[in-house]
Design a protein around this motif. Structure first.
Motif, PDB file in Angstrom:
ATOM      1  N   LEU A   1      42.555  25.932  48.280  1.00  0.00           N
ATOM      2  CA  LEU A   1      43.584  25.561  47.304  1.00  0.00           C
ATOM      3  C   LEU A   1      43.137  25.888  45.886  1.00  0.00           C
ATOM      4  CD1 LEU A   1      44.868  22.184  48.764  1.00  0.00           C
ATOM      5  CD2 LEU A   1      46.236  24.249  48.396  1.00  0.00           C
ATOM      6  N   ASP A   2      41.856  25.700  45.598  1.00  0.00           N
ATOM      7  CA  ASP A   2      41.342  26.061  44.272  1.00  0.00           C
ATOM      8  C   ASP A   2      41.508  27.561  44.014  1.00  0.00           C
ATOM      9  OD1 ASP A   2      40.633  23.487  43.611  1.00  0.00           O
ATOM     10  OD2 ASP A   2      38.518  23.718  44.177  1.00  0.00           O
ATOM     11  N   ILE A   3      41.203  28.365  45.025  1.00  0.00           N
ATOM     12  CA  ILE A   3      41.335  29.818  44.869  1.00  0.00           C
ATOM     13  C   ILE A   3      42.799  30.205  44.695  1.00  0.00           C
ATOM     14  CG2 ILE A   3      41.051  32.050  46.038  1.00  0.00           C
ATOM     15  CD1 ILE A   3      38.550  30.809  47.401  1.00  0.00           C
ATOM     16  N   LEU A   4      43.669  29.605  45.498  1.00  0.00           N
ATOM     17  CA  LEU A   4      45.091  29.935  45.426  1.00  0.00           C
ATOM     18  C   LEU A   4      45.723  29.495  44.109  1.00  0.00           C
ATOM     19  CD1 LEU A   4      46.255  28.911  49.029  1.00  0.00           C
ATOM     20  CD2 LEU A   4      45.787  31.213  48.171  1.00  0.00           C
ATOM     21  N   GLY A   5      45.280  28.356  43.578  1.00  0.00           N
ATOM     22  CA  GLY A   5      45.922  27.801  42.394  1.00  0.00           C
ATOM     23  C   GLY A   5      45.256  28.143  41.088  1.00  0.00           C
ATOM     24  N   THR A   6      43.932  28.211  41.094  1.00  0.00           N
ATOM     25  CA  THR A   6      43.194  28.503  39.857  1.00  0.00           C
ATOM     26  C   THR A   6      42.122  29.558  40.144  1.00  0.00           C
ATOM     27  OG1 THR A   6      41.732  26.602  40.287  1.00  0.00           O
ATOM     28  CG2 THR A   6      43.600  26.254  38.787  1.00  0.00           C
ATOM     29  N   PRO A   7      42.547  30.763  40.502  1.00  0.00           N
ATOM     30  CA  PRO A   7      41.575  31.814  40.796  1.00  0.00           C
ATOM     31  C   PRO A   7      40.764  32.185  39.558  1.00  0.00           C
ATOM     32  CG  PRO A   7      43.786  32.736  40.665  1.00  0.00           C
ATOM     33  CD  PRO A   7      43.931  31.252  40.609  1.00  0.00           C
ATOM     34  N   THR A   8      39.527  32.591  39.797  1.00  0.00           N
ATOM     35  CA  THR A   8      38.699  33.083  38.707  1.00  0.00           C
ATOM     36  C   THR A   8      39.150  34.500  38.345  1.00  0.00           C
ATOM     37  OG1 THR A   8      37.063  34.098  40.160  1.00  0.00           O
ATOM     38  CG2 THR A   8      36.748  31.767  39.615  1.00  0.00           C
ATOM     39  N   LEU A   9      38.681  34.978  37.204  1.00  0.00           N
ATOM     40  CA  LEU A   9      38.994  36.347  36.794  1.00  0.00           C
ATOM     41  C   LEU A   9      38.541  37.337  37.855  1.00  0.00           C
ATOM     42  CD1 LEU A   9      39.981  38.414  34.718  1.00  0.00           C
ATOM     43  CD2 LEU A   9      37.724  38.278  33.631  1.00  0.00           C
ATOM     44  N   ARG A  10      37.362  37.108  38.419  1.00  0.00           N
ATOM     45  CA  ARG A  10      36.836  38.028  39.427  1.00  0.00           C
ATOM     46  C   ARG A  10      37.701  38.018  40.684  1.00  0.00           C
ATOM     47  NH1 ARG A  10      30.394  38.532  40.680  1.00  0.00           N
ATOM     48  NH2 ARG A  10      30.453  40.219  42.203  1.00  0.00           N
ATOM     49  N   GLU A  11      38.233  36.856  41.050  1.00  0.00           N
ATOM     50  CA  GLU A  11      39.083  36.771  42.240  1.00  0.00           C
ATOM     51  C   GLU A  11      40.427  37.463  42.033  1.00  0.00           C
ATOM     52  OE1 GLU A  11      37.196  32.575  43.950  1.00  0.00           O
ATOM     53  OE2 GLU A  11      38.900  32.545  42.574  1.00  0.00           O
ATOM     54  N   GLN A  12      40.799  37.686  40.775  1.00  0.00           N
ATOM     55  CA  GLN A  12      42.048  38.389  40.481  1.00  0.00           C
ATOM     56  C   GLN A  12      41.815  39.840  40.069  1.00  0.00           C
ATOM     57  OE1 GLN A  12      43.990  35.500  37.665  1.00  0.00           O
ATOM     58  NE2 GLN A  12      45.596  35.524  39.229  1.00  0.00           N
ATOM     59  N   THR A  13      40.576  40.299  40.180  1.00  0.00           N
ATOM     60  CA  THR A  13      40.248  41.670  39.789  1.00  0.00           C
ATOM     61  C   THR A  13      40.298  42.591  41.009  1.00  0.00           C
ATOM     62  OG1 THR A  13      38.824  40.926  37.983  1.00  0.00           O
ATOM     63  CG2 THR A  13      38.465  43.156  38.810  1.00  0.00           C
ATOM     64  N   VAL A  14      40.959  43.722  40.860  1.00  0.00           N
ATOM     65  CA  VAL A  14      41.016  44.717  41.935  1.00  0.00           C
ATOM     66  C   VAL A  14      39.699  45.481  41.957  1.00  0.00           C
ATOM     67  CG1 VAL A  14      42.150  46.819  42.744  1.00  0.00           C
ATOM     68  CG2 VAL A  14      43.518  44.924  41.828  1.00  0.00           C
ATOM     69  N   SER A  15      39.024  45.429  43.094  1.00  0.00           N
ATOM     70  CA  SER A  15      37.742  46.124  43.244  1.00  0.00           C
ATOM     71  C   SER A  15      37.957  47.593  43.570  1.00  0.00           C
ATOM     72  CB  SER A  15      36.921  45.459  44.356  1.00  0.00           C
ATOM     73  OG  SER A  15      35.811  46.259  44.709  1.00  0.00           O
ATOM     74  N   PRO A  16      37.090  48.473  43.085  1.00  0.00           N
ATOM     75  CA  PRO A  16      37.192  49.903  43.427  1.00  0.00           C
ATOM     76  C   PRO A  16      36.487  50.270  44.726  1.00  0.00           C
ATOM     77  CG  PRO A  16      35.427  49.585  41.852  1.00  0.00           C
ATOM     78  CD  PRO A  16      36.045  48.225  42.066  1.00  0.00           C
ATOM     79  N   ASP A  17      35.862  49.298  45.396  1.00  0.00           N
ATOM     80  CA  ASP A  17      34.938  49.642  46.481  1.00  0.00           C
ATOM     81  C   ASP A  17      35.627  50.239  47.706  1.00  0.00           C
ATOM     82  OD1 ASP A  17      32.817  48.899  44.938  1.00  0.00           O
ATOM     83  OD2 ASP A  17      32.508  46.944  45.896  1.00  0.00           O
ATOM     84  N   VAL A  18      36.831  49.760  48.071  1.00  0.00           N
ATOM     85  CA  VAL A  18      37.511  50.340  49.230  1.00  0.00           C
ATOM     86  C   VAL A  18      37.766  51.825  48.989  1.00  0.00           C
ATOM     87  CG1 VAL A  18      39.633  50.374  50.584  1.00  0.00           C
ATOM     88  CG2 VAL A  18      38.567  48.189  50.006  1.00  0.00           C
ATOM     89  N   GLU A  19      38.306  52.152  47.817  1.00  0.00           N
ATOM     90  CA  GLU A  19      38.607  53.553  47.517  1.00  0.00           C
ATOM     91  C   GLU A  19      37.335  54.383  47.422  1.00  0.00           C
ATOM     92  OE1 GLU A  19      41.556  56.212  44.695  1.00  0.00           O
ATOM     93  OE2 GLU A  19      41.336  54.060  44.312  1.00  0.00           O
TER      94      GLU A  19
END
Length: 277
Positions: A237-255
């Motif tokens: 619930l913490d992640i869903l409601g108050t995500p950190t900046l890093r949790e909302q950052t799109v990572s380039p690693d898959v590409e």
């Protein structure tokens, strides 16, 4: 031979298929697994990693290690990892929470303990840290099938959820290619999507509107407690409601690893639409 644990799950099932299609010898490990669960030619091993693993294939030269459920919360990381190290290469499916929620028992500390056990095993290692899975939307399937509605908290908060098939594709690449030793990859989808947007994408896939209902955090927590421990529910619930900046950052690693962008939630919804009809 490549050993895939968690072979009947959202990531493991696809990973087994990819490796088999590439012509690799594969052993699929899960607590409950039948030969019909895997492609022809794949060896099936019914085993619980929480128990002594006496049947580990001596021919294995790489292992995909999924740690989840009871094993994650109660397993001894060093004991689980020790027999797998003989393969010489371990790819661990961990969690982004190791970096973003280090104080959380469920999302941070457990993952960190298994990561350390893999690093200390003597085997070559690579760690995959995905964020939220697109397949978590399967929890909405009963209500969408029944009355084309779904409910979730924090309907306007976006996260870059990842298609489990992309995790499997990354794992296949890391297991079979050189250049990934001692690497830690964060895996996300290509963009932020909110629960409301995901519900709309499922509606588009079905061809009928899906009504989104905002839950209160208290309502969501009560529902979560029916299938997950309280510490897991609270951190989720913490992640869903108050995500950190890093949790909302799109990572380039898959590409970076696959040479293509990760799939969108809408792509995942179209491919898995049968579960919601």
């Amino acid at each position: 031979m490549i050993v895939v644990t968690g072979a009947t799950g959202n990531v493991g099932r696809t990973l087994v298929r990819i490796l088999a299609e590439q012509g690799h010898e594969v052993a699929a490990v899960s607590r409950r697994i039948a030969q019909t669960d895997v492609p022809s030619g794949v060896r099936v091993i019914a085993a619980d990693l929480a128990q002594p693993f006496a049947g580990f294939p001596s021919a294995a030269n790489a292992v995909f290690l999924l740690v989840g459920g009871d094993l994650a919360m109660t397993g001894d990381p060093a004991r689980v990892v020790a027999p797998l190290a003989a393969a010489g290469k371990i790819v661990l499916l961990s969690s982004q929470g190791v970096a973003t929620r280090p104080d959380s028992v469920s999302h941070g500390q457990v993952g960190a303990a298994f990561e350390q056990a893999v690093m200390d095993s003597g085997a070559e290692w690579t760690i995959l840290r995905p964020g939220g899975f697109a397949s978590n939307a399967y929890a909405w399937a009963p209500s969408i099938k029944a009355n084309r509605t779904t409910a979730a908290p924090f309907g306007e908060v976006g996260l870059p959820v990842i298609d489990p098939d992309d995790i499997a594709a990354v794992a296949a690449a890391v297991l079979t290619q050189q250049g990934h030793a001692k690497a830690i990859y964060e895996l996300t989808g290509p963009m932020l999507t909110t629960p409301r947007q995901r519900a709309a994408a499922l509606g588009e896939a079905i061809g009928e509107p899906v009504t989104f209902i905002d839950q209160t955090p208290e309502e969501a927590r009560a529902q979560m407690l029916t299938f997950m421990p309280a510490p897991v529910a609270d951190t989720t619930l913490d992640i869903l409601g108050t995500p950190t900046l890093r949790e909302q950052t799109v990572s380039p690693d898959v590409e970076k690893i696959l040479g293509r962008a990760p799939g969108t939630f809408a792509d995942w919804a179209k491919r898995n639409v049968a579960a919601f009809r």
